[in-house]
Design an enzyme around this catalytic site. Sequence first.
Site, PDB file in Angstrom:
ATOM      1  N   HIS A  30      25.057 -40.924  32.416  1.00  0.00           N
ATOM      2  CA  HIS A  30      23.876 -41.658  31.975  1.00  0.00           C
ATOM      3  C   HIS A  30      23.905 -43.075  32.517  1.00  0.00           C
ATOM      4  O   HIS A  30      24.442 -43.980  31.877  1.00  0.00           O
ATOM      5  CB  HIS A  30      23.834 -41.691  30.442  1.00  0.00           C
ATOM      6  CG  HIS A  30      23.778 -40.339  29.803  1.00  0.00           C
ATOM      7  ND1 HIS A  30      24.862 -39.499  29.727  1.00  0.00           N
ATOM      8  CD2 HIS A  30      22.756 -39.673  29.198  1.00  0.00           C
ATOM      9  CE1 HIS A  30      24.518 -38.380  29.112  1.00  0.00           C
ATOM     10  NE2 HIS A  30      23.263 -38.449  28.782  1.00  0.00           N
ATOM     11  N   ILE A 189      12.320 -45.823  25.786  1.00  0.00           N
ATOM     12  CA  ILE A 189      12.464 -44.563  26.520  1.00  0.00           C
ATOM     13  C   ILE A 189      13.480 -43.675  25.803  1.00  0.00           C
ATOM     14  O   ILE A 189      14.532 -44.153  25.369  1.00  0.00           O
ATOM     15  CB  ILE A 189      12.977 -44.844  27.965  1.00  0.00           C
ATOM     16  CG1 ILE A 189      11.908 -45.554  28.791  1.00  0.00           C
ATOM     17  CG2 ILE A 189      13.418 -43.551  28.669  1.00  0.00           C
ATOM     18  CD1 ILE A 189      10.672 -44.737  29.098  1.00  0.00           C
ATOM     19  N   HIS A 261      17.840 -41.817  32.525  1.00  0.00           N
ATOM     20  CA  HIS A 261      18.559 -41.688  31.258  1.00  0.00           C
ATOM     21  C   HIS A 261      19.839 -40.884  31.381  1.00  0.00           C
ATOM     22  O   HIS A 261      20.920 -41.372  31.064  1.00  0.00           O
ATOM     23  CB  HIS A 261      17.640 -41.083  30.191  1.00  0.00           C
ATOM     24  CG  HIS A 261      18.213 -41.164  28.824  1.00  0.00           C
ATOM     25  ND1 HIS A 261      19.310 -40.434  28.428  1.00  0.00           N
ATOM     26  CD2 HIS A 261      17.855 -41.895  27.744  1.00  0.00           C
ATOM     27  CE1 HIS A 261      19.594 -40.712  27.174  1.00  0.00           C
ATOM     28  NE2 HIS A 261      18.741 -41.592  26.739  1.00  0.00           N
ATOM     29  N   ARG A 352      38.701 -31.196 -10.755  1.00  0.00           N
ATOM     30  CA  ARG A 352      38.072 -32.515 -10.537  1.00  0.00           C
ATOM     31  C   ARG A 352      38.630 -33.531 -11.539  1.00  0.00           C
ATOM     32  O   ARG A 352      38.817 -34.698 -11.226  1.00  0.00           O
ATOM     33  CB  ARG A 352      36.550 -32.432 -10.620  1.00  0.00           C
ATOM     34  CG  ARG A 352      36.014 -31.986 -11.950  1.00  0.00           C
ATOM     35  CD  ARG A 352      34.481 -32.058 -12.012  1.00  0.00           C
ATOM     36  NE  ARG A 352      33.982 -31.439 -13.228  1.00  0.00           N
ATOM     37  CZ  ARG A 352      32.900 -31.823 -13.880  1.00  0.00           C
ATOM     38  NH1 ARG A 352      32.172 -32.827 -13.431  1.00  0.00           N
ATOM     39  NH2 ARG A 352      32.520 -31.203 -14.963  1.00  0.00           N
ATOM     40  N   GLU A 406      25.157 -39.061   1.603  1.00  0.00           N
ATOM     41  CA  GLU A 406      26.407 -38.356   1.896  1.00  0.00           C
ATOM     42  C   GLU A 406      26.878 -38.606   3.322  1.00  0.00           C
ATOM     43  O   GLU A 406      28.069 -38.834   3.579  1.00  0.00           O
ATOM     44  CB  GLU A 406      26.221 -36.847   1.670  1.00  0.00           C
ATOM     45  CG  GLU A 406      25.880 -36.447   0.233  1.00  0.00           C
ATOM     46  CD  GLU A 406      24.405 -36.611  -0.107  1.00  0.00           C
ATOM     47  OE1 GLU A 406      23.598 -36.922   0.795  1.00  0.00           O
ATOM     48  OE2 GLU A 406      24.055 -36.439  -1.294  1.00  0.00           O
ATOM     49  N   PHE A 432      27.385 -30.115  -0.286  1.00  0.00           N
ATOM     50  CA  PHE A 432      26.751 -31.173   0.495  1.00  0.00           C
ATOM     51  C   PHE A 432      27.646 -31.699   1.618  1.00  0.00           C
ATOM     52  O   PHE A 432      27.275 -32.656   2.296  1.00  0.00           O
ATOM     53  CB  PHE A 432      26.223 -32.274  -0.416  1.00  0.00           C
ATOM     54  CG  PHE A 432      25.135 -31.776  -1.331  1.00  0.00           C
ATOM     55  CD1 PHE A 432      24.094 -31.018  -0.826  1.00  0.00           C
ATOM     56  CD2 PHE A 432      25.172 -32.008  -2.690  1.00  0.00           C
ATOM     57  CE1 PHE A 432      23.099 -30.508  -1.656  1.00  0.00           C
ATOM     58  CE2 PHE A 432      24.183 -31.509  -3.535  1.00  0.00           C
ATOM     59  CZ  PHE A 432      23.148 -30.760  -3.022  1.00  0.00           C
ATOM     60  N   HIS A 456      32.780 -29.186  -7.580  1.00  0.00           N
ATOM     61  CA  HIS A 456      31.793 -28.136  -7.803  1.00  0.00           C
ATOM     62  C   HIS A 456      31.877 -27.140  -6.647  1.00  0.00           C
ATOM     63  O   HIS A 456      30.922 -26.916  -5.912  1.00  0.00           O
ATOM     64  CB  HIS A 456      30.385 -28.742  -7.952  1.00  0.00           C
ATOM     65  CG  HIS A 456      30.241 -29.632  -9.163  1.00  0.00           C
ATOM     66  ND1 HIS A 456      31.026 -30.732  -9.380  1.00  0.00           N
ATOM     67  CD2 HIS A 456      29.413 -29.567 -10.230  1.00  0.00           C
ATOM     68  CE1 HIS A 456      30.689 -31.312 -10.525  1.00  0.00           C
ATOM     69  NE2 HIS A 456      29.720 -30.621 -11.077  1.00  0.00           N
ATOM     70  N   HIS A 468      23.238 -25.278  -4.877  1.00  0.00           N
ATOM     71  CA  HIS A 468      24.385 -26.130  -5.172  1.00  0.00           C
ATOM     72  C   HIS A 468      25.718 -25.392  -5.103  1.00  0.00           C
ATOM     73  O   HIS A 468      26.767 -26.013  -5.251  1.00  0.00           O
ATOM     74  CB  HIS A 468      24.220 -26.776  -6.558  1.00  0.00           C
ATOM     75  CG  HIS A 468      23.219 -27.902  -6.570  1.00  0.00           C
ATOM     76  ND1 HIS A 468      21.931 -27.741  -6.126  1.00  0.00           N
ATOM     77  CD2 HIS A 468      23.320 -29.204  -6.938  1.00  0.00           C
ATOM     78  CE1 HIS A 468      21.284 -28.901  -6.235  1.00  0.00           C
ATOM     79  NE2 HIS A 468      22.107 -29.796  -6.717  1.00  0.00           N
ATOM     80  N   ARG A 515      34.430 -27.578 -10.969  1.00  0.00           N
ATOM     81  CA  ARG A 515      33.754 -28.182 -12.115  1.00  0.00           C
ATOM     82  C   ARG A 515      34.386 -27.687 -13.413  1.00  0.00           C
ATOM     83  O   ARG A 515      34.503 -28.425 -14.380  1.00  0.00           O
ATOM     84  CB  ARG A 515      32.272 -27.793 -12.098  1.00  0.00           C
ATOM     85  CG  ARG A 515      31.518 -28.298 -13.320  1.00  0.00           C
ATOM     86  CD  ARG A 515      30.056 -27.837 -13.346  1.00  0.00           C
ATOM     87  NE  ARG A 515      29.371 -28.436 -14.471  1.00  0.00           N
ATOM     88  CZ  ARG A 515      28.558 -27.789 -15.298  1.00  0.00           C
ATOM     89  NH1 ARG A 515      28.298 -26.508 -15.111  1.00  0.00           N
ATOM     90  NH2 ARG A 515      27.986 -28.409 -16.306  1.00  0.00           N
TER      91      ARG A 515
END
Lengths: 658, 658
Positions: A30, A189, A261, A352, A406, A432, A456, A468, A515
Amino acid sequence: MTFEPARLPLMANVIRALSMDAVEAANSGHPGMPMGMADVATVLFTGHLKFDPKAPKWADRDRFVLSAGHGSMLIYSLLYLTGYAAPTIGDIRNFRQLTSPCAGHPENFLLEGVECTTGPLGQGIAMAVGMAMAERHLNAVFGDDLVDHRTWVIAGDGCLMEGINHEAIGLAGHLGLGRLNVLWDDNRITIDGATDLSTSEDIKARYEATGWHVTTCDGHDFADIERALEEAKADPRPSLVACRTLIGKGAPNKQGTSATHGSPLGAAEVAAARKELGWEAEPFVIPSDILADWHRAGEPGRAAHGAWAGRLEASPHKDEFRRRMAGDLPEGFSLASHIAGLIGAPQKIATRKASEIALAAINPALPETIGGSADLTGSNNTLAGGIGTFSNENYAGRYVYYGIREFGMAAAMNGMALHGGVIPYGGTFLVFTDYARGAIRLSALQRTRVIYVMTHDSIGLGEDGPTHQPIEHLASLRAMPNLLVMRPADAVETAECWEIALNQKERPSVLALTRQNLPQLRLKAGENHSAKGGYRLKAAQAPRKVVILATGSEVALAADCAAALEEQGVGADVVSMVCSELFDEQPEAYRADILPADALIVSIEAASTFGWQRYTGTGGLNIGLDRFGASAPASDLFARFGFTADSIVPQILNKLNA
Amino acid sequence: MTFEPARLPLMANVIRALSMDAVEAANSGHPGMPMGMADVATVLFTGHLKFDPKAPKWADRDRFVLSAGHGSMLIYSLLYLTGYAAPTIGDIRNFRQLTSPCAGHPENFLLEGVECTTGPLGQGIAMAVGMAMAERHLNAVFGDDLVDHRTWVIAGDGCLMEGINHEAIGLAGHLGLGRLNVLWDDNRITIDGATDLSTSEDIKARYEATGWHVTTCDGHDFADIERALEEAKADPRPSLVACRTLIGKGAPNKQGTSATHGSPLGAAEVAAARKELGWEAEPFVIPSDILADWHRAGEPGRAAHGAWAGRLEASPHKDEFRRRMAGDLPEGFSLASHIAGLIGAPQKIATRKASEIALAAINPALPETIGGSADLTGSNNTLAGGIGTFSNENYAGRYVYYGIREFGMAAAMNGMALHGGVIPYGGTFLVFTDYARGAIRLSALQRTRVIYVMTHDSIGLGEDGPTHQPIEHLASLRAMPNLLVMRPADAVETAECWEIALNQKERPSVLALTRQNLPQLRLKAGENHSAKGGYRLKAAQAPRKVVILATGSEVALAADCAAALEEQGVGADVVSMVCSELFDEQPEAYRADILPADALIVSIEAASTFGWQRYTGTGGLNIGLDRFGASAPASDLFARFGFTADSIVPQILNKLNA
């Protein structure tokens, strides 16, 4: 350092020449970005960035992050020109070849002057936010004499368009990270063409709305760049400097277009550019007077480094500062007494919660930890040990309220770990990790000690339902190189996993935690069994026919199954496979002892069975969940999906009899 | 529909009562959001939202997206109260239980009135952007008579803080999606506490900077809400309505605090709230006059639906419109003649190029496709078949320049597919599935026909190096339920995979495609072999000792290895394992024929070996790459990492002789 104004354009043109020549030689790369930002980078490196080419790891150096990592020839040029030991001109000639540290994108593990690996867009700025957080924290702890530096970023439109940009600048604006300065290559660009093909945003207004100082400059007017950088440094807020540039500047027929580019300019355009720039030297040859100028650019930094070294030597914090920047834990650090306490008073708690209890022991003993959560503090149980809140008003605090960010959290943790002096950990729900996955991968690739507290961790979370409930996440993380995925079965294993994670100087860890409450299975004092990755928790009583492998919440279920099998005269080992990456590193004899060839191997994990066949073979039995979960109380879900001894034991017996 | 102003508070309080009672009964859930947004939702559903409870799938209904999915009792209450067949009051009583469609978070596959699954924050708005895009496109194609509706969103602070929000609103602002209206529950509370714990952003200014119309209202003043919604509808830009609310409104001691966010209020506070609200009915009992009011809310929609049905009946586009909304491909659609052409003239091309050629055949034949790329159009080869650009000026266009917004693109594609009438496909590099993973998971969970065109699928991409080289991605996607991961080996298989993907009405697909050229291996006409997932490309000549499984670019290598083995008298099958999910669905006899028990099974894939043992067993051989890649030309990398027949054949022979 001051350079005669007339010298700066020549110094910048070296970058242009090296960049186009290296891309041409590699026939890939590039050129547009380094050619467009050469002038801005020249002003930054000759008059603002604090660095010592002879001591790339000097703790109080400014950090420079090339967030637009595809423009890697910019940083390779700068490191070579200012006199770093690497890259050499030979390395640059071999840009993008197997033997060269000048990789397609800058890699922190290949060159000391590269603070972080960039290329995945947006993450460079987000890591820089973490670096700036670490700087302010260590400044609060060790004072201006030892820690007083800036974090500089060069970013492109892609870095600003990615979602993580919103999270990163929101965090930086909220935390008032005035030592963070982002130089935006405002060239209008992208790969597909003009930015107005895909965006109509007023970027400057957005940054202002997020608590940033914003200024602009003509990215090809050295005096104007200088003015803008001074303005950015003077403002107490984080700064965005919009540098209006021409992508590929110097290539007369292609500059200002996406043609520069991501592809070599081609021989004809390179020739035209050399003419345009008045550049007569052969490819990869730098006129000695210009190289001498560039070598002078590091002189103020070398002097500052010398003065700093004197201050460090005189400081009462000298040893502690060195320890922390080396990433060594305090001598004798161990969780052995914490674990002894757990064994002395068994409890049925969620892992946990066990993690929180471990943190209550860890955080007072390790002043380098910086914890946090992406708005799930009470669920991730990440706040423990009396650490204060890290904020604009208290950078000495060690707990970060990351907000619902996150990806930004994970990238900031990478930046903190790369800065050094701190060990970051942060929490969200295991599912997540999907949101943060791009940064988790960079933790692994960059070999950072980042600890992900992912609670969890299965359908055991219950009512929140399939969005979840992680199913494929354990498998998908185990497939990633250089990442420890640990799923402890009780409070003791949880503490062991924390101890393991803290001791990984070059590897991130994911702690997958429940959990729901789990019984304590480890009741005898002893070594850190989890460090072997998988170990025999219970040996068969009757002649062994079965070995049951399980992790986390399913280890107790495996023990129940084994007990039921023993009642029928079928001997069954129970193996807690806490961390398969560590297990795979054990000697073959150990692994063969745990996974004997003459037994039926069964895996039980409330998650995708994908991958378990590497231990069970195709003749074994895999109890798991190869579909999405459902919304209901955890006990109903475990029953519904067959995670009960009543459901599993007959399957094992059938398999044995088959 | 107009309701007497005095009735609206009563109607809103039903939502509050149902929400707190259901959460209380489940002993789990989020009462704060439905109680806080009850007044806004009441105004929306009684005076603005176009819907027919008796025909939840009516094509021209407004779409309502509860982006803050944790507040699921809000939508369950509204669906029940307005007279949808489901949920029933019994379902609501069983909120968050295994037997109820009222899951913890709303699931599109459980209730017809739920347009999309929400809960993973930020994705609801982003899917709504896709719905609004589909609406404008179909409007451009079919006209106002058939397509003329809005997309409404209720979102919380979390939805606005997530990175994907930036991508989604940037796209919506740029595309001028004035039919999109987002009602932001501006309650200044997140799970961890007040929003000022983690953010200092001026959200309204940010939306304005992104091309949105912004207005505010008092979320508990019905007239003011009404005014704001009218203003939002009148503005040609997408609108953000900041609704200033009190979280948990009605719970006198907890409202306005994070205590109402994610936990039951508790019996005492529920009692206090009932008193505060003047609510005397028993739990789950709705006074009949209020229920009658709510049932009237759908009347204007039912009338509009009737008028629309008449227009459809009279339309010359009737059949085509119905076909497209049903998601049926045109009768007789097939790529057979395209494939016959490929077989007639074998080519050595990259599978990304083969995909472009396939699209050149598909796009003219299927007017429902909407393609795009996250700023890698020329690399992903996604633009083909003469489809115009989708833009503010040409919603009839079918190619979207998504910008550098992988997650936003994927979520928008989910929204388009859920809207119906279009089949979205979009491209980026396979490694950046990490960025989009949260949305890919929602494609799988929601059963949407979204086609991910993921090019540059291995170290074969070469010089861009480890940040761009997928290693764990194939395994991590294969571990995800309800997703087809296809890695074709040549131009013919690529066309077959496109045909398969287009025919998946309830399943997303990932096409993993090469950057580099591959020889054509399929030279004979025949059925779509890829549809079996894995098939014998070449049968052993000598007595079979070995079966080599490979995918994509490694199938040709497998054929080379087999040829070398045959030269030594070792018979070897070559199996192209295009899509293991489809292979696993084949009858056992077919699978046993492909994977015979008496042969050494070898897998070759330039990616993590994780998971391949499910076919090879622990006694087989797995050739792969369980480390990060490097930056170099592709051929150097394949040699360096052992992907050559010279490296592999001896390993196979050793294994056979062991």
